[in-house]
Design an enzyme around this catalytic site. Structure first.
Site, PDB file in Angstrom:
ATOM      1  N   CYS A  94      15.359 -16.949   2.071  1.00 26.19           N
ATOM      2  CA  CYS A  94      13.946 -16.993   2.483  1.00 26.19           C
ATOM      3  C   CYS A  94      13.468 -18.423   2.720  1.00 26.19           C
ATOM      4  CB  CYS A  94      13.069 -16.325   1.430  1.00 26.19           C
ATOM      5  SG  CYS A  94      13.698 -14.732   0.886  1.00 26.19           S
ATOM      6  N   HIS A 106       6.514 -11.456   5.859  1.00 29.90           N
ATOM      7  CA  HIS A 106       7.656 -12.278   5.453  1.00 29.90           C
ATOM      8  C   HIS A 106       8.911 -11.941   6.263  1.00 29.90           C
ATOM      9  CE1 HIS A 106      10.390 -14.617   3.184  1.00 29.90           C
ATOM     10  NE2 HIS A 106      10.661 -13.779   2.203  1.00 29.90           N
TER      11      HIS A 106
HETATM   12  C1  LIG Z   1       7.523  -2.517  -1.298  1.00 34.71           C
HETATM   13  C2  LIG Z   1       8.493  -2.003  -0.247  1.00 34.71           C
HETATM   14  C3  LIG Z   1       9.705  -1.375  -0.914  1.00 34.71           C
HETATM   15  C4  LIG Z   1       7.776  -0.951   0.617  1.00 34.71           C
HETATM   16  O1  LIG Z   1       8.641  -0.646   1.685  1.00 34.71           O
HETATM   17  P1  LIG Z   1       8.689   0.793   2.338  1.00 34.71           P
HETATM   18  O2  LIG Z   1       8.652   1.844   1.279  1.00 34.71           O
HETATM   19  O3  LIG Z   1       9.820   0.791   3.304  1.00 34.71           O
HETATM   20  O4  LIG Z   1       7.331   0.847   3.104  1.00 34.71           O
HETATM   21  P2  LIG Z   1       7.079   1.463   4.541  1.00 34.71           P
HETATM   22  O5  LIG Z   1       7.511   0.482   5.588  1.00 34.71           O
HETATM   23  O6  LIG Z   1       7.652   2.861   4.589  1.00 34.71           O
HETATM   24  O7  LIG Z   1       5.502   1.525   4.587  1.00 34.71           O
HETATM   25  C5  LIG Z   1       4.748   2.558   3.971  1.00 34.71           C
HETATM   26  C6  LIG Z   1       3.295   2.103   3.987  1.00 34.71           C
HETATM   27  O8  LIG Z   1       3.088   1.048   3.057  1.00 34.71           O
HETATM   28  C7  LIG Z   1       2.660  -0.135   3.745  1.00 34.71           C
HETATM   29  N1  LIG Z   1       3.391  -1.242   3.159  1.00 34.71           N
HETATM   30  C8  LIG Z   1       4.730  -1.424   3.136  1.00 34.71           C
HETATM   31  N2  LIG Z   1       5.036  -2.515   2.415  1.00 34.71           N
HETATM   32  C9  LIG Z   1       3.849  -3.020   1.984  1.00 34.71           C
HETATM   33  C10 LIG Z   1       3.515  -4.123   1.215  1.00 34.71           C
HETATM   34  N3  LIG Z   1       4.472  -4.915   0.718  1.00 34.71           N
HETATM   35  N4  LIG Z   1       2.207  -4.371   0.945  1.00 34.71           N
HETATM   36  C11 LIG Z   1       1.250  -3.562   1.429  1.00 34.71           C
HETATM   37  N5  LIG Z   1       1.518  -2.477   2.187  1.00 34.71           N
HETATM   38  C12 LIG Z   1       2.806  -2.218   2.450  1.00 34.71           C
HETATM   39  C13 LIG Z   1       3.020   0.071   5.188  1.00 34.71           C
HETATM   40  O9  LIG Z   1       2.141  -0.653   6.057  1.00 34.71           O
HETATM   41  C14 LIG Z   1       2.847   1.555   5.325  1.00 34.71           C
HETATM   42  O10 LIG Z   1       1.477   1.852   5.429  1.00 34.71           O
HETATM   43  P3  LIG Z   1       0.951   2.993   6.442  1.00 34.71           P
HETATM   44  O11 LIG Z   1       1.620   4.261   5.963  1.00 34.71           O
HETATM   45  O12 LIG Z   1      -0.532   2.955   6.267  1.00 34.71           O
HETATM   46  O13 LIG Z   1       1.438   2.560   7.791  1.00 34.71           O
HETATM   47  C15 LIG Z   1       8.942  -3.167   0.665  1.00 34.71           C
HETATM   48  O14 LIG Z   1       7.810  -3.673   1.335  1.00 34.71           O
HETATM   49  C16 LIG Z   1       9.613  -4.291  -0.105  1.00 34.71           C
HETATM   50  O15 LIG Z   1      10.681  -4.141  -0.662  1.00 34.71           O
HETATM   51  N6  LIG Z   1       9.031  -5.476  -0.086  1.00 34.71           N
HETATM   52  C17 LIG Z   1       9.650  -6.658  -0.678  1.00 34.71           C
HETATM   53  C18 LIG Z   1      10.542  -7.314   0.344  1.00 34.71           C
HETATM   54  C19 LIG Z   1      11.377  -8.399  -0.296  1.00 34.71           C
HETATM   55  O16 LIG Z   1      11.950  -8.233  -1.352  1.00 34.71           O
HETATM   56  N7  LIG Z   1      11.458  -9.541   0.357  1.00 34.71           N
HETATM   57  C20 LIG Z   1      12.209 -10.675  -0.159  1.00 34.71           C
HETATM   58  C21 LIG Z   1      11.390 -11.404  -1.155  1.00 34.71           C
HETATM   59  S1  LIG Z   1      12.315 -12.543  -2.092  1.00 34.71           S
END
Ligand SMILES: CC(C)(COP(=O)(O)OP(=O)(O)OC[C@H]1O[C@@H](n2cnc3c(N)ncnc32)[C@H](O)[C@@H]1OP(=O)(O)O)[C@@H](O)C(=O)NCCC(=O)NCCS
Length: 387
Positions: free
Chosen positions: A83, A335
């Protein structure tokens, strides 16, 4: 070292995009080149910050991007530091220009992951951890940052509501950022009621998976002179710090601080010869809400265990004493891993030139960026000043 300037910086919208990494990188590059008022033939070398282009069966993005810009002879290579790829690429370009090797370089950060389902994306991301001891054992990044958050809560009494305050602020800031991934106003209650991802972290404590690209044109004073540009009102890189940390959490004595960020911050502050109180705003690596608090403590903006109070008191809001993540941060701006560090520079460029519209930090002249690789295996900190 010669002085190095950010002649321009621009980006695509962050979010879920139908475009490929090569198309996103090209779009951001063209925008930055146009903003700089130069032509692609002025670019002498480029770095592409990227971590996962192989997910699209495409490595070696540099030559593809340069060919797309019509300058295939220009050397371009990928920099991967998870990242923190973006800050690492900015740092390497700064070294190259500062040392007099080149006068004008393009730095592009790009990522495209929305074609992957949640499990695949989480697995790919975990390749950036110490995979043998973490990823392969089932520890995803939400899980690892969950452990970090739990540790901060245990040691300093930080509460889940205090973490939620960070998300609320950053979602609010992103509302004024047309390039942000998430445009959704949320409350502490929304955060508290959102699904648990890795306790104590919930959906709204996490950054989303984003696609996107950001690009910056860096140049020397000689280049400005040759192009007949003024030296005043330019964004100069005043300090650059970069450091490493253990890849795995089990190798650390304390999970409430990222040593790489402490060291990189110290180096950048020393080089820039400024103090924390001189910083007008900072873009920090809030991949999870707890990471923003730890960043403020690692960079010396708050005493250990005290950062949550800054958010609570409104000091880190736009208009506060020290605005943090006016762009919306990773939490809400998004991100796209390789693009994030360069995207932070786009925010600095827009803010210092007074182009940040509804999220403008008044009279901003000195800004800091803090970009972390994984859970702190690498970190790059830069300090910028409007000349
Ligand atoms: C939290 C997480 C698991 C959710 O992913 P997901 O289950 O695939 O989510 P989806 O893409 O299916 O989205 C479902 C809904 O949640 C929302 N959403 C997804 N991630 C979100 C987040 N982090 N914050 C707010 N809303 C989020 C989407 O916009 C979607 O909303 P909608 O239904 O109104 O369109 C994922 O965002 C994640 O793992 N984030 C961390 C990424 C990471 O680790 N990066 C490296 C950092 S070191």
């Amino acid at each position: 070292m010669r002085n190095v300037y950010v002649l321009s910086a621009d980006m695509t919208k962050f979010g879920k995009s139908p475009l490929s990494a090569r198309e996103l990188a090209l779009e951001a590059s063209k925008k930055a080149i146009l903003e700089a008022g130069i032509s692609p033939s002025d670019i002498q070398a480029a770095f592409v910050a990227n971590a996962f282009s192989i997910a699209e069966k495409q490595g070696h993005l540099g030559p593809i991007l340069m060919s797309g810009l019509g300058v295939p002879d220009v050397p371009a290579s990928t920099i991967e530091s998870a990242c923190a790829s973006g800050a690492s690429a900015i740092r390497e370009a700064w070294i190259n220009i500062g040392a007099g090797i080149y006068d004008c370089m393009l730095v592009v950060g790009v990522e495209k992951v929305s074609q992957l389902d949640t499990i695949t994306a989480t697995t790919y991301f975990s390749f950036g951890s110490d995979f043998v001891f973490e990823g392969a054992c089932g520890a995803s990044f939400p899980g690892l940052y969950g452990a970090i958050a739990r540790s901060h809560m245990t040691k300093y009494g930080t509460t889940e509501e205090q973490l939620a305050n960070v998300a609320v602020k950053n979602h609010e800031n992103a509302l004024s950022n047309p390039n942000a991934h998430l445009h959704k106003k949320i409350t502490v209650d929304d955060v508290m009621k959102s699904p648990v991802v890795a306790s104590p972290l919930k959906l709204f404590d996490a950054c989303p998976f984003s696609d996107g690209a950001a690009a910056a044109v860096l140049c020397s004073e000689d280049f400005l002179r040759t192009k007949g540009r003024k030296f005043s009102e330019q964004v100069m890189i005043k300090g650059s710090g970069r450091a490493g940390g253990t890849g795995a959490l089990f190798q650390r004595e304390d999970l409430t601080s990222l040593n790489a960020a402490v060291l990189a911050g110290r180096e950048a502050f020393k080089m820039a010869a400024v103090l924390q109180k001189d910083i007008d705003f900072a873009e920090v690596h809030d991949c999870f809400t707890v990471a923003e608090l730890i960043a403020e403590e690692d960079l010396g903006f708050a005493a250990r265990g005290e950062a949550a109070k800054l958010t609570e008191e409104g000091q880190t809001r736009i208009g506060g004493e020290l605005p943090i993540n006016p762009s919306g941060g990773l939490k809400a701006k998004g991100h796209p891993v390789g693009a994030t560090g360069v995207g932070q520079v786009v925010e600095v460029y827009e803010q210092l030139h007074g182009k940040a519209a509804g999220r403008q930090v008044r009279d901003a002249r000195i800004a800091l960026t803090h970009n972390v690789g994984a859970t702190g295996g690498s970190c790059g900190v830069h300090i910028f000043q409007l000349t």
